[in-house]
Design a protein around this motif. Structure first.
Motif, PDB file in Angstrom:
ATOM      1  N   ALA A 153      -7.941   4.062   6.551  1.00 30.93           N
ATOM      2  CA  ALA A 153      -8.840   4.145   6.975  1.00 30.93           C
ATOM      3  C   ALA A 153      -8.615   2.898   7.590  1.00 30.93           C
ATOM      4  O   ALA A 153      -9.139   2.701   9.590  1.00 30.93           O
ATOM      5  CB  ALA A 153      -9.889   3.488   6.014  1.00 30.93           C
ATOM      6  N   THR A 173      -5.076   9.266  -2.049  1.00 31.85           N
ATOM      7  CA  THR A 173      -5.938   8.658  -2.422  1.00 31.85           C
ATOM      8  C   THR A 173      -6.355   7.442  -2.429  1.00 31.85           C
ATOM      9  O   THR A 173      -7.132   7.204  -1.704  1.00 31.85           O
ATOM     10  CB  THR A 173      -6.566   9.455  -3.941  1.00 31.85           C
ATOM     11  OG1 THR A 173      -6.110  10.865  -4.153  1.00 31.85           O
ATOM     12  CG2 THR A 173      -8.206   9.619  -4.274  1.00 31.85           C
ATOM     13  N   GLN A 201      -4.589   5.409  -1.199  1.00 33.11           N
ATOM     14  CA  GLN A 201      -4.576   4.937   0.615  1.00 33.11           C
ATOM     15  C   GLN A 201      -5.325   4.728   1.107  1.00 33.11           C
ATOM     16  O   GLN A 201      -5.308   4.451   2.273  1.00 33.11           O
ATOM     17  CB  GLN A 201      -2.921   5.460   0.810  1.00 33.11           C
ATOM     18  CG  GLN A 201      -1.597   4.931  -0.027  1.00 33.11           C
ATOM     19  CD  GLN A 201      -0.440   5.580   1.001  1.00 33.11           C
ATOM     20  OE1 GLN A 201      -0.378   6.937   2.220  1.00 33.11           O
ATOM     21  NE2 GLN A 201       0.830   5.490   0.572  1.00 33.11           N
ATOM     22  N   LEU A 202      -6.472   5.902   0.847  1.00 32.04           N
ATOM     23  CA  LEU A 202      -7.693   5.831   1.925  1.00 32.04           C
ATOM     24  C   LEU A 202      -8.030   4.735   2.470  1.00 32.04           C
ATOM     25  O   LEU A 202      -8.340   4.691   3.828  1.00 32.04           O
ATOM     26  CB  LEU A 202      -8.300   7.286   1.504  1.00 32.04           C
ATOM     27  CG  LEU A 202      -7.728   8.897   1.573  1.00 32.04           C
ATOM     28  CD1 LEU A 202      -8.598   9.300   0.444  1.00 32.04           C
ATOM     29  CD2 LEU A 202      -7.868   8.830   2.345  1.00 32.04           C
ATOM     30  N   SER A 203      -8.722   4.619   1.637  1.00 36.17           N
ATOM     31  CA  SER A 203      -9.155   2.798   2.003  1.00 36.17           C
ATOM     32  C   SER A 203      -8.094   1.975   2.436  1.00 36.17           C
ATOM     33  O   SER A 203      -7.983   0.628   3.066  1.00 36.17           O
ATOM     34  CB  SER A 203     -10.221   2.485   0.397  1.00 36.17           C
ATOM     35  OG  SER A 203      -8.592   2.760  -0.510  1.00 36.17           O
ATOM     36  N   THR A 204      -7.163   1.359   1.611  1.00 38.49           N
ATOM     37  CA  THR A 204      -5.910   0.473   1.591  1.00 38.49           C
ATOM     38  C   THR A 204      -5.682   0.497   3.084  1.00 38.49           C
ATOM     39  O   THR A 204      -4.820  -0.156   3.797  1.00 38.49           O
ATOM     40  CB  THR A 204      -4.872   0.470   0.867  1.00 38.49           C
ATOM     41  OG1 THR A 204      -4.054   1.492   0.813  1.00 38.49           O
ATOM     42  CG2 THR A 204      -5.997  -0.049  -0.181  1.00 38.49           C
ATOM     43  N   ALA A 246     -13.316  11.585   0.068  1.00 37.62           N
ATOM     44  CA  ALA A 246     -12.261  10.404  -0.188  1.00 37.62           C
ATOM     45  C   ALA A 246     -12.938   9.702   1.093  1.00 37.62           C
ATOM     46  O   ALA A 246     -12.971   9.221   1.775  1.00 37.62           O
ATOM     47  CB  ALA A 246     -12.180   9.993  -1.115  1.00 37.62           C
ATOM     48  N   TYR A 247     -11.808  11.293   2.240  1.00 36.93           N
ATOM     49  CA  TYR A 247     -11.243  10.734   3.638  1.00 36.93           C
ATOM     50  C   TYR A 247     -12.602  10.728   4.690  1.00 36.93           C
ATOM     51  O   TYR A 247     -12.159   9.546   5.260  1.00 36.93           O
ATOM     52  CB  TYR A 247     -10.575  12.232   3.438  1.00 36.93           C
ATOM     53  CG  TYR A 247      -9.664  12.177   5.080  1.00 36.93           C
ATOM     54  CD1 TYR A 247      -8.226  11.186   5.263  1.00 36.93           C
ATOM     55  CD2 TYR A 247     -10.493  13.071   6.866  1.00 36.93           C
ATOM     56  CE1 TYR A 247      -8.198  11.625   6.429  1.00 36.93           C
ATOM     57  CE2 TYR A 247      -9.807  12.574   7.053  1.00 36.93           C
ATOM     58  CZ  TYR A 247      -8.224  12.215   7.568  1.00 36.93           C
ATOM     59  OH  TYR A 247      -8.414  12.130   8.794  1.00 36.93           O
ATOM     60  N   ALA A 307     -15.516   9.601   3.399  1.00 40.50           N
ATOM     61  CA  ALA A 307     -16.125   9.083   3.348  1.00 40.50           C
ATOM     62  C   ALA A 307     -15.453   7.152   4.602  1.00 40.50           C
ATOM     63  O   ALA A 307     -15.725   6.795   4.671  1.00 40.50           O
ATOM     64  CB  ALA A 307     -16.058   8.312   1.665  1.00 40.50           C
ATOM     65  N   ALA A 308     -14.217   7.208   3.760  1.00 42.80           N
ATOM     66  CA  ALA A 308     -12.747   6.284   4.085  1.00 42.80           C
ATOM     67  C   ALA A 308     -13.251   6.187   5.832  1.00 42.80           C
ATOM     68  O   ALA A 308     -12.572   5.876   6.548  1.00 42.80           O
ATOM     69  CB  ALA A 308     -12.179   6.191   3.515  1.00 42.80           C
ATOM     70  N   THR A 309     -13.347   6.720   6.410  1.00 42.57           N
ATOM     71  CA  THR A 309     -13.048   7.575   8.254  1.00 42.57           C
ATOM     72  C   THR A 309     -13.636   7.191   9.073  1.00 42.57           C
ATOM     73  O   THR A 309     -14.665   7.686   9.907  1.00 42.57           O
ATOM     74  CB  THR A 309     -12.282   8.695   8.393  1.00 42.57           C
ATOM     75  OG1 THR A 309     -12.931   9.858   8.095  1.00 42.57           O
ATOM     76  CG2 THR A 309     -10.398   8.807   7.587  1.00 42.57           C
ATOM     77  N   HIS A 340       0.252  -1.484   0.377  1.00 38.89           N
ATOM     78  CA  HIS A 340      -0.020   0.014  -0.250  1.00 38.89           C
ATOM     79  C   HIS A 340       0.863   1.257  -0.445  1.00 38.89           C
ATOM     80  O   HIS A 340       0.484   2.174  -0.462  1.00 38.89           O
ATOM     81  CB  HIS A 340      -0.925   0.322   0.834  1.00 38.89           C
ATOM     82  CG  HIS A 340      -1.619  -1.238   1.599  1.00 38.89           C
ATOM     83  ND1 HIS A 340      -2.516  -1.552   2.752  1.00 38.89           N
ATOM     84  CD2 HIS A 340      -2.586  -2.260   0.547  1.00 38.89           C
ATOM     85  CE1 HIS A 340      -2.901  -2.032   2.237  1.00 38.89           C
ATOM     86  NE2 HIS A 340      -2.949  -3.184   1.085  1.00 38.89           N
TER      87      HIS A 340
END
Lengths: 421, 311
Positions: A94, A86, A88-91, A177-178, A180-182, A80
């Motif tokens: 989060a 961007t 990395q936000l989900s991988t 996106a941040y 949503a991810a958090t 990751h």
């Protein structure tokens, strides 16, 4: 009058731990009694600098951190770190926030008991999340932002962890996106706060500003000009926060010529031994002396080049002060230490605020940004040569260094803390 | 006791010459300053004769020069001394042994080597390499395998190795004190105490880890030498030689360096009073404190123990 006991509670990472050591050393000189609250597995770090430690009891399954669990972490995340902020936000971001929330929930009960026992005059929290036991303890608390300044949002400040410029057109997408991810971690955390009698925090935020004092590790050379300035009576910017550390005498190497280049990606960055091995092959062909921090993985290396010295730990302020170039991951402490000693940074970020500092180094002419993995040996060598030969940058950094050393952040921090307690 | 060969004596003089340059640098001597023999012999824990031999080596390298009125003065600015002293024992077998050892401790060369491979790496004759390996084998650092290869023995070159060394010493050192026949040389205690106190007077940030290692190994070797158990004595002395040659631990904060040396002084006090049980207990405490090390792997996002890895 008895000396005030001040409890410092840094996050379980070397950056904030050592930042707090610098502040604690100065608090001691100013007549206070600094003590440390430390996470399980972190004991001994502060005692080695002469401070009393109180360990938070581990309330989950017992057992020290083992090589196996760390290896799991490595396996889960090393790929990751090549992604852009961007992705990395989900991988990475989060799940990391989920883990941070777990840490706060796990620490709560033990922390509450400890604070009742110690009864400090005040608490210094260097973390990215609020521990309700601190807010509920009934004593003043100080927030330290030892990550980059982007942690405190503003329209003129780039979004936290984005690696963007403030006016990047993709900013709204990243911010959405941040959030949503958090979101899941944030919802869980807010529920926990409510259970502990604290009000919920706005989306994306896990730590409120202290009503008394907030210290930001953001030297003037890289500080952002905010749309809404932070009130000076509650927000104090620090010109670096460098601790007193042991002296390091670089040993002579079999090939002992050329500038001294120090390389450290922190204990997290050391996990990518393949990448560091690839760097070592480039270093072997480069006319400089390299001192490389390989953390826990010294035993993974053999056939070390004759112009390279590997160590599992360096007293960083001492070696940075002797370096001509510092290659690092963009950790805020490392970036600030480089500027404190007037040393250019080549930032190869892995994650978190490393991206923000890499961009900021480029913007402020204090270093360069390079992808941590996507480079050819010629590109890496070319970047190092360009930085070593950049006299304009060096002159600027020397001026920054003079300014930072004239107003040491450790002193600013300690005096500000004592004033509000 | 193993007879001291001429090459070993020479090697010791080279080591001493290096030690003298370290002391000169640490104590801030400037070019032209007189280097007092008595002070250096005391600081290095040797008589004046080897100090004079070491001066001659340094004179050959132009690092010191003889004064007409007697004694030696520093012949170079300190920055140049630092650079030149690295090459002090050049082109000698002792030096080659040190280079091989240093390269092994810094993971430049592999576990097993042939004489010819080493001779190519160091551009030295086979006989020089062989002599260097013999010097190292007398300290148990290399062993000749059946055939022509030489194998390096475990060293104190990683944090795990240092941990194992401390665990091993924790078993033996207190017992070395408690074994029947433990005897101390009070003159040596006096010298050691003085060296330690001098080091402790230095300000924070000026406590060299190399000098600390010298003092630390000298202290623990003294404990070994004083033991009434011949086997504990032999094994611990060999281990301290290995530590001195291969341990490259630079991670100790000033506070712990000072605390550790204060613990040495406390143990010396107990030994002088022949309170051996107390000294052995103090040794346990001292080694256990030294065992507490920084966590090797930590990071934001690494879950608390017991919760497993982040999904």
């Amino acid at each position: 009058m008895s000396k005030p006991v001040i409890a410092l509670f840094p996050e379980a990472s070397f950056g904030s731990a050592l930042n707090c050591v610098g502040i604690a050393q100065q608090l001691l000189r100013e007549g206070a009694v600094p003590v440390f609250l430390c996470h399980p597995g972190f004991n001994g770090v502060f005692a080695e600098y002469g401070f009393r430690e109180y360990q938070l009891p581990a309330t989950a399954a017992p057992g020290p951190q083992t090589d196996e669990t760390w290896q799991d972490f490595v396996t889960a995340h090393v790929a990751h770190f090549n992604q852009d902020p961007t992705a990395q936000l989900s991988t990475y971001v989060a799940p990391t926030w989920e883990a941070i929330v777990d840490t706060a929930m796990q620490a709560e009960e033990g922390l509450e008991r400890l604070l009742k026992r110690i009864k400090p005059a005040g608490i210094v929290l260097d973390n990215v999340i609020m521990f309700p036991a601190i807010a509920n303890a009934g004593m003043p608390w100080v927030r330290v932002v030892s990550c980059t300044e982007t942690e405190i949002p503003d329209e003129n400040v780039p979004p936290y962890l984005s690696g963007m410029a403030a006016d990047d057109p993709a900013r709204p997408e990243f911010e959405a996106a941040y959030l949503a991810a958090t979101q899941a971690a944030h919802r869980r955390y807010n529920a926990f706060r409510r259970d502990c009698g604290l009000s919920a925090l706005p989306q994306g935020q896990f730590l409120e500003a202290s009503p008394r004092l907030n210290l930001l590790l953001a030297p003037s050379a890289i500080r952002h000009s905010r749309r809404t300035p932070l009130p000076a009576e509650r927000f104090v910017f620090l010109e670096g926060c460098v601790r007193k550390e042991a002296q390091f005498d670089p040993p002579p190497l079999p090939v002992n010529e050329g500038p001294l280049i120090y390389v450290s990606f922190g204990s997290l960055g050391a996990i990518d031994t393949d990448l560091i091995s690839r760097m070592l092959r480039t270093f072997a062909q480069y006319p400089a002396r390299f001192f490389v921090n390989v953390g826990a993985f010294l035993e993974s290396y053999s056939k070390v080049p004759d112009n390279v010295f590997l160590g599992s730990w360096f007293p960083q302020p001492s070696i940075v002060s002797q370096a001509d170039l510092f290659v690092h991951h963009g950790g805020n402490n490392s970036f600030c230490e480089a500027m404190f000693f007037g040393v250019p940074s080549l930032i190869m970020p892995y994650c978190w605020d490393g991206h923000d500092n890499a961009t900021r180094a480029e913007q402020t002419g204090t270093g360069a940004h390079m992808h941590r993995d996507d480079w050819s040996p010629q590109e890496l060598a070319g970047r190092m040569t360009a930085l070593l030969a950049d006299d304009v940058m060096l002159t600027r950094l020397r001026q920054i260094s003079v300014r930072m050393q004239a107003t040491p952040g450790t002193q600013q921090a300690a005096r500000s803390i004592l004033k509000v307690l | 006791m193993m007879p001291v060969s001429r090459s070993n004596t020479r090697q010791n003089h080279f080591k001493l010459a290096r030690q003298i340059t370290e002391i000169v640098l640490e104590r801030g001597f400037a070019e032209g300053d007189h280097l007092p023999e008595a002070m250096l012999s005391q600081a290095c824990g040797v008589s004046r004769t080897p100090v004079r031999s070491a001066f001659k080596i340094l004179e050959d390298k132009n690092i010191v020069r003889r004064r007409e009125e007697g004694g030696y003065v520093l012949n170079q600015p300190p920055e140049k001394v630092a650079a030149d002293s690295a090459a002090v024992p050049d082109d000698m077998e002792g030096s080659l042994a040190e280079r091989i050892l240093s390269d092994r401790a810094e993971r430049r060369i592999a576990d097993v080597h042939s004489v010819s491979a080493l001779s190519r790496r160091y551009s030295s004759s086979r006989s020089s390499v062989l002599n260097a390996l013999k010097i190292l084998s007398s300290d148990g650092i290399v062993t000749q395998l059946p055939g022509r290869a030489w194998a390096f023995q475990p060293m104190l070159d990683t944090p795990n190795a240092v941990d194992e060394s401390l665990a091993f010493r924790l078993v033996l050192e207190p017992q070395a004190i408690l074994a029947t026949g433990f005897q101390v040389d009070s003159q040596k205690i006096g010298i050691m105490r003085q060296q330690t106190e001098e080091f402790l007077q230095r300000p924070d940030g000026k406590l060299s880890s190399a000098t600390f290692l010298h003092l630390d190994c000298a202290f623990h070797s003294f404990i070994a030498e004083s033991s009434g158990n011949r086997f504990a004595r032999g094994v611990l002395l060999a281990h301290q030689r290995l530590r001195l040659s291969t341990q490259k631990d630079v991670s100790i904060a000033d506070f712990r360096l000072r605390q550790s040396l204060q613990e040495h002084l406390g143990i010396l006090d107990s030994l002088e009073r022949m309170q051996l049980q107390l000294a052995a207990d103090q040794m346990v405490l001292h080694l256990r404190r030294s065992q507490i090390r920084k966590p090797q792997a930590i990071s934001r996002g690494f879950r608390p123990p017991g919760l497993g890895v982040a999904p």
